[in-house]
Each structure stands twice: as structure tokens, then as C-alpha cells.
Design an enzyme around this catalytic site. Structure first.
Site, PDB file in Angstrom:
ATOM      1  N   PHE A   1      82.177 -15.436  69.871  1.00  0.00           N
ATOM      2  CA  PHE A   1      82.533 -13.808  69.841  1.00  0.00           C
ATOM      3  C   PHE A   1      83.716 -13.743  70.616  1.00  0.00           C
ATOM      4  CE2 PHE A   1      82.259  -9.296  70.039  1.00  0.00           C
ATOM      5  CZ  PHE A   1      82.162  -8.863  68.880  1.00  0.00           C
TER       6      PHE A   1
ATOM      7  N   LEU B   1      86.269 -11.181  71.551  1.00  0.00           N
ATOM      8  CA  LEU B   1      86.767  -9.835  71.508  1.00  0.00           C
ATOM      9  C   LEU B   1      87.715  -9.731  72.889  1.00  0.00           C
ATOM     10  CD1 LEU B   1      86.791  -7.077  70.437  1.00  0.00           C
ATOM     11  CD2 LEU B   1      84.884  -6.428  71.807  1.00  0.00           C
TER      12      LEU B   1
ATOM     13  N   GLU C   1      90.106  -9.593  75.903  1.00  0.00           N
ATOM     14  CA  GLU C   1      91.622 -10.157  76.434  1.00  0.00           C
ATOM     15  C   GLU C   1      91.962  -9.761  77.781  1.00  0.00           C
ATOM     16  OE1 GLU C   1      94.450  -9.423  73.665  1.00  0.00           O
ATOM     17  OE2 GLU C   1      93.305  -9.909  72.032  1.00  0.00           O
TER      18      GLU C   1
ATOM     19  N   GLN D   1      54.877   0.521 106.005  1.00  0.00           N
ATOM     20  CA  GLN D   1      55.502   1.561 105.023  1.00  0.00           C
ATOM     21  C   GLN D   1      56.854   1.178 104.417  1.00  0.00           C
ATOM     22  OE1 GLN D   1      56.629   5.527 106.665  1.00  0.00           O
ATOM     23  NE2 GLN D   1      55.386   6.196 105.236  1.00  0.00           N
TER      24      GLN D   1
ATOM     25  N   GLN E   1      65.028  -8.747  99.879  1.00  0.00           N
ATOM     26  CA  GLN E   1      64.700  -8.431 101.442  1.00  0.00           C
ATOM     27  C   GLN E   1      63.429  -8.769 101.824  1.00  0.00           C
ATOM     28  OE1 GLN E   1      67.352  -7.324 102.474  1.00  0.00           O
ATOM     29  NE2 GLN E   1      66.557  -6.766 104.723  1.00  0.00           N
TER      30      GLN E   1
ATOM     31  N   GLU F   1      79.174  -6.544  78.549  1.00  0.00           N
ATOM     32  CA  GLU F   1      78.714  -5.548  77.227  1.00  0.00           C
ATOM     33  C   GLU F   1      79.042  -4.185  77.881  1.00  0.00           C
ATOM     34  OE1 GLU F   1      77.536  -6.666  74.551  1.00  0.00           O
ATOM     35  OE2 GLU F   1      77.429  -8.807  75.129  1.00  0.00           O
ATOM     36  N   GLY F   2      80.138  -3.930  78.348  1.00  0.00           N
ATOM     37  CA  GLY F   2      80.583  -2.724  78.592  1.00  0.00           C
ATOM     38  C   GLY F   2      80.011  -2.207  80.477  1.00  0.00           C
TER      39      GLY F   2
ATOM     40  N   GLU G   1      80.232   2.380  84.105  1.00  0.00           N
ATOM     41  CA  GLU G   1      81.228   3.313  83.775  1.00  0.00           C
ATOM     42  C   GLU G   1      81.608   3.803  82.538  1.00  0.00           C
ATOM     43  OE1 GLU G   1      81.849   0.916  85.918  1.00  0.00           O
ATOM     44  OE2 GLU G   1      81.350   1.664  87.784  1.00  0.00           O
TER      45      GLU G   1
END
Lengths: 105, 388
Positions: free
Chosen positions: B128, B130, B132, B284, B341, B368-369, B372
Site C-alpha cells: 500500500f 500512500l 511520501e 502501594q 518499571q 495510521e495517523g 494529533e
């Protein structure tokens, strides 16, 4: 094809670091015979793998290494680049299933 | 929305979970920690098993020979198949099969014969193309690869980056600008054979994802017949956008699966590990990490299944898929970080899968994006068309 690195004599392999990475073996004329990698399960990393391969591959008398944690992808890249430049894999590398092809240009 | 699993879903999930633990995890003990492929014999043996389970080719529509499994159940399965070392980017090493380039289900009959059916039979591989160098999140503006009509052909010049599998592919979907004046309506999707003159895989792009690498592509006067246009000329943006929306649900599910596995490892470890005369589980600071993990996982799971439910019902799910992707990738990153941790020094060794998940999970907040862009999609939906 490990760029910018000169060849070392086989006798120096015992002083290699235990890091992960890739390596090339060559004969006395500088012809690459084998491209290998030292991965996350290699005992003593590059030192172990290079020493073992030098003892296993006829004619191999020199080596050069590149320390990298991306040893699997770099190994495949080196194989593909060798294939693109020479029309086949190094003599001591067997067939690599699913190896891609580069045309660096 | 009812999150209780049906009897059938429970059965499928239990079967897949058992498969991962009994078939996949033992094999990984002898593979390189960064491996993304099984030895050929093991791969064939396990594909036979998934076929016998009726779960091979999960994303393939029934009309094309896939199993009749709804999207919610497929999402639950995707959460399970990610629960091993390579699970984030190579869930079960591909032995459940997949639809490959789903965009080809909308192809012409001739295109299906040449590309789709061989791909479904495992005879051809596709990529695929897409993203650039100018960007991947905004294809309407970022695509600079040009395709110019020349008789019955199109001539493509330009390049792509971060393209997975192109060096091993027989063909690919390449998005190129066919009309520079028309923005998103000026982008067209082409099916490109990788043995065509002018098609180049320039280099491997090394990333944190150590096994499944990306490549950079170059196109030099790459001549593609008009018959290889997928969909309509100028219709490429819709093809790309649809794929990006759909992909977000399984993308989120994979992060949840890895987070669950890391959380389970920590839950088993902290009662055994002692510091200053008491088990870690009595501290804790550790308990709160476990609580935060549990909440992160449940939040991500809820949102991802909600998106799957909406998509299954045929409703608009873009906002929900963006929320699922955003929350699951960020929650998954936090969970794996907390688990490292708790494991201390062992957490960052290649003896455990946590270090691989930590590296690969970081990519998920960009791939995949990025987060943001997901927030932008959600905000645009909330505020309507006034937000541009």
C-alpha cells in the site's frame, strides 16, 4: 557493503565486542563470502558469531562488523544490496526464503 | 452497547487464546527475539490448524471464501492474536491469513482476476503506497507523486516512503496526483506491477520496528496502463481515507492485546519478587501502577469495541475509530512502560518481550495517523465543518 569500514584479520575476531549487529566475511582478495548477523540470542554477540563463522567457512580470512540493534533488517538489507550489485548472494549464504529486492540506483 | 460476549464469541475467543498460548508462544522460545516470521514448516502446519478451526482469512468477505465472522468478533480475535512477543506487528505470524489489500474487493473483474484472486490464494503479494516524504497524514495535500496521461497509459514520477513489503511484493497500490488543481479530487489510485520498468525500491528504512522494515520507493517514468486505475480517476483520496478509518480498529485491538499480556505478566511477577523483605505486590507504588494498567486497558477495550459495534451496524464510525486508535495506542504505551518499571532491569532485556513491545508500541502513536490527527478528526466531528 558495510560502508566505510575496512577489513580486519581473522586473528582479531576474538577481541570483538559482544554486541548485536551484522558482519561480513571475505577471502584474502576482499571478495565477500558470507553476510551474517548476531541477534538477541547469540552467545557473546558479534564475537561469538564471527569466530564461529570464520571457523566454518572455507577461505574466509577477513571480517568487518557493524554494531546495530536493527540486526535483522540490516542483515536483509545487506543481502539485498549484495544481490543487486552482484546478481546473487555471497557464496556461503544459502537461499533466503522471501528475500526482497532492491534497486538502489 | 452490551459488552458481554455471546456464547459463540466466548468459544471463539477461548479457542484463539489457547492457540496463542499452546502453539505460538512455545515456538517463540527458539526464535530470535525480533523475529517476525516462522520457519516454513511451522507456518504451514499452523495455517492448516487455523483453517480447521474455521478462522483462516478472517477479513475476507464471505462472497470471496472468508469465514462469516462479524467485525466485533474479529476485533475480539485481534485482541487475542496480539498476545505474544511478535503480536503487535506480526500477530500469530500471519497464520490466520487476512484480506491483504481490501481495496481490491472494489476492483474491476479484470483487476480481480489479475491481482485480488492470486493475492487471496497466497500467490501474489501487494503493498500500500500512500505516504511520501512530504507527509502521510494529509494525503490530499502531501501527495506530490505525479501521474500524467499519455494515450492509453499513465506515466508516474515521484516516490514513497515508509512502505512495508514493497521489496517482496508483486504489485502495489500507488496514489498519485493526476490533477494538481483539484486537491483531494486530484488524487488517483493505480495498481502497479513491481516488475514494470521505472519501479525502484531505493532502500530499507530502519526504524524501531526491528523486524518488519519499511522501504523507500522511486518511480521514474513508470508507465501504467489506464486499465490499472483502481476506482475512478480522481477517486484515490476516498480509497485511502476509507482504508485509514477501517484500519484503526484492528490497529487499536493489537495494542490492547499486548497491553493485556504485559499486564498479566506483571500481575504474575509482583507477588513473587521481593524487595526489602516484602513482595513488590505489597507496595502501594506497584499497586497503583497495576490499577492504572487495568483502567487503561478497560478504557481502550470499551472504545475499540464501541467503534467495532458501530461499524458492524453500518453507522458512521470515523470519530469512534479515531478515539479507539488514540486511546489504545497511548494506553498501550503507558501499560508497557509501567510493566517495564515493575520488572526492573529484566524488563529491558531481550529475555522478555517487554522491550520489543516498548519499541514497537511507540510507533503505534504515529502509524495510521498520529495521535494529533486522531484528535483533529474527533474535534472536527464535534465542532462540525466550521473547524478547518
Amino acid at each position: 557493503m558495510i560502508d566505510g569500514r575496512g577489513w580486519s584479520d581473522a586473528a582479531d575476531a576474538a577481541a570483538l565486542p559482544g554486541h548485536m549487529g551484522v558482519y561480513e566475511l571475505a577471502d584474502a582478495a576482499g571478495r565477500v563470502l558470507y553476510i551474517g548477523c548476531a541477534g538477541g540470542r547469540s552467545r557473546f554477540g558479534l564475537r561469538g558469531e564471527v569466530c564461529d563463522a570464520l571457523g566454518r567457512i572455507d577461505g574466509a580470512s577477513r571480517f568487518r562488523v557493524e554494531v546495530t540493534t536493527a540486526y535483522l533488517t540490516r542483515h536483509r538489507e545487506l543481502l539485498m544490496r549484495h544481490q543487486a550489485a552482484h546478481g546473487g548472494l555471497p557464496a556461503a549464504n544459502g537461499p533466503v526464503p522471501g528475500l526482497g529486492r532492491l534497486s538502489p540506483g | 452497547m452490551d459488552l458481554a460476549l455471546s456464547e459463540e464469541q466466548t468459544l471463539v475467543v477461548d479457542n484463539v487464546r489457547r492457540f496463542v498460548r499452546e502453539e505460538i508462544e512455545p515456538l517463540e522460545a527458539s526464535l530470535d527475539p525480533d523475529a517476525d516470521e516462522l520457519p516454513a514448516d511451522d507456518y504451514r502446519r499452523l495455517v492448516d490448524k487455523t483453517r480447521a478451526m474455521g478462522l483462516y482469512g478472517l477479513d475476507i468477505p464471505v462472497a470471496y471464501g472468508g469465514p462469516d465472522i462479524d467485525l466485533v468478533t474479529r476485533t475480539l480475535i485481534a485482541i487475542e492474536t496480539a498476545q505474544h512477543r511478535a503480536g503487535l506487528y506480526a500477530p500469530c505470524y500471519g497464520v490466520f491469513g487476512g484480506a491483504g489489500l481490501a481495496q481490491l474487493f472494489e476492483a474491476t473483474e479484470a483487476q480481480k482476476e489479475r491481482y485480488l484472486f492470486p493475492m487471496l490464494r497466497g500467490e501474489k503479494k501487494g503493498f500500500f503506497g500512500l505516504t511520501e516524504p512530504s507527509g502521510g497524514s494529509d494525503p490530499a495535500r502531501a501527495i506530490q507523486t505525479r501521474a500524467v496521461r499519455d494515450g492509453d497509459d499513465w506515466v508516474i514520477n515521484g516516490g514513497k516512503i515508509f512502505i512495508s513489503g514493497a521489496d517482496r511484493a508483486d504489485f502495489g497500490l500507488v496514489f498519485a496526483r493526476t490533477d494538481p488543481e483539484r486537491g483531494r479530487a486530484g488524487v488517483t489510485c493505480f495498481i502497479v506491477d513491481t516488475d514494470m520498468p521505472g519501479f525502484h525500491v531505493r532502500r530499507v528504512v530502519h526504524t524501531l520496528r526491528a523486524a518488519r522494515y519499511a522501504t523507500e520507493l522511486g518511480f521514474e517514468d513508470l508507465r501504467v496502463p489506464h486499465a490499472n486505475v483502481l476506482g475512478e480517476v480522481g477517486g484515490g483520496f476516498a480509497i485511502a481515507n476509507d482504508r485509514l478509518s477501517r484500519q484503526r480498529i484492528p490497529y487499536a485491538a493489537g495494542c490492547i492485546g499486548v497491553a493485556i499480556k504485559a499486564h498479566e505478566m506483571a500481575l504474575a511477577y509482583v507477588p513473587q519478587r521481593e524487595t526489602f523483605g516484602a513482595p513488590l505486590s505489597s507496595r502501594q507504588a506497584i499497586q497503583w501502577m497495576l490499577v492504572d494498567n487495568e483502567i487503561d486497558i478497560r478504557n481502550a477495550r470499551w472504545l475499540t469495541l464501541e467503534a467495532a459495534h458501530r461499524a458492524e451496524r453500518g453507522e458512521d464510525f470515523r470519530k469512534e475509530a479515531a478515539m479507539a486508535k488514540l486511546v489504545a495506542t497511548e494506553a498501550g504505551s503507558r501499560v508497557v512502560d509501567r510493566c517495564i518499571q515493575m520488572f526492573g532491569g529484566y524488563g529491558v532485556t531481550k529475555d522478555l518481550p517487554l522491550e520489543r513491545w516498548y519499541r514497537e508500541m511507540r510507533i503505534r502513536r504515529i502509524g495510521e495517523g498520529p495521535s494529533e490527527v486522531q484528535r483533529h478528526i474527533i474535534a472536527r466531528d464535534l465542532l462540525g465543518a466550521s473547524l478547518r
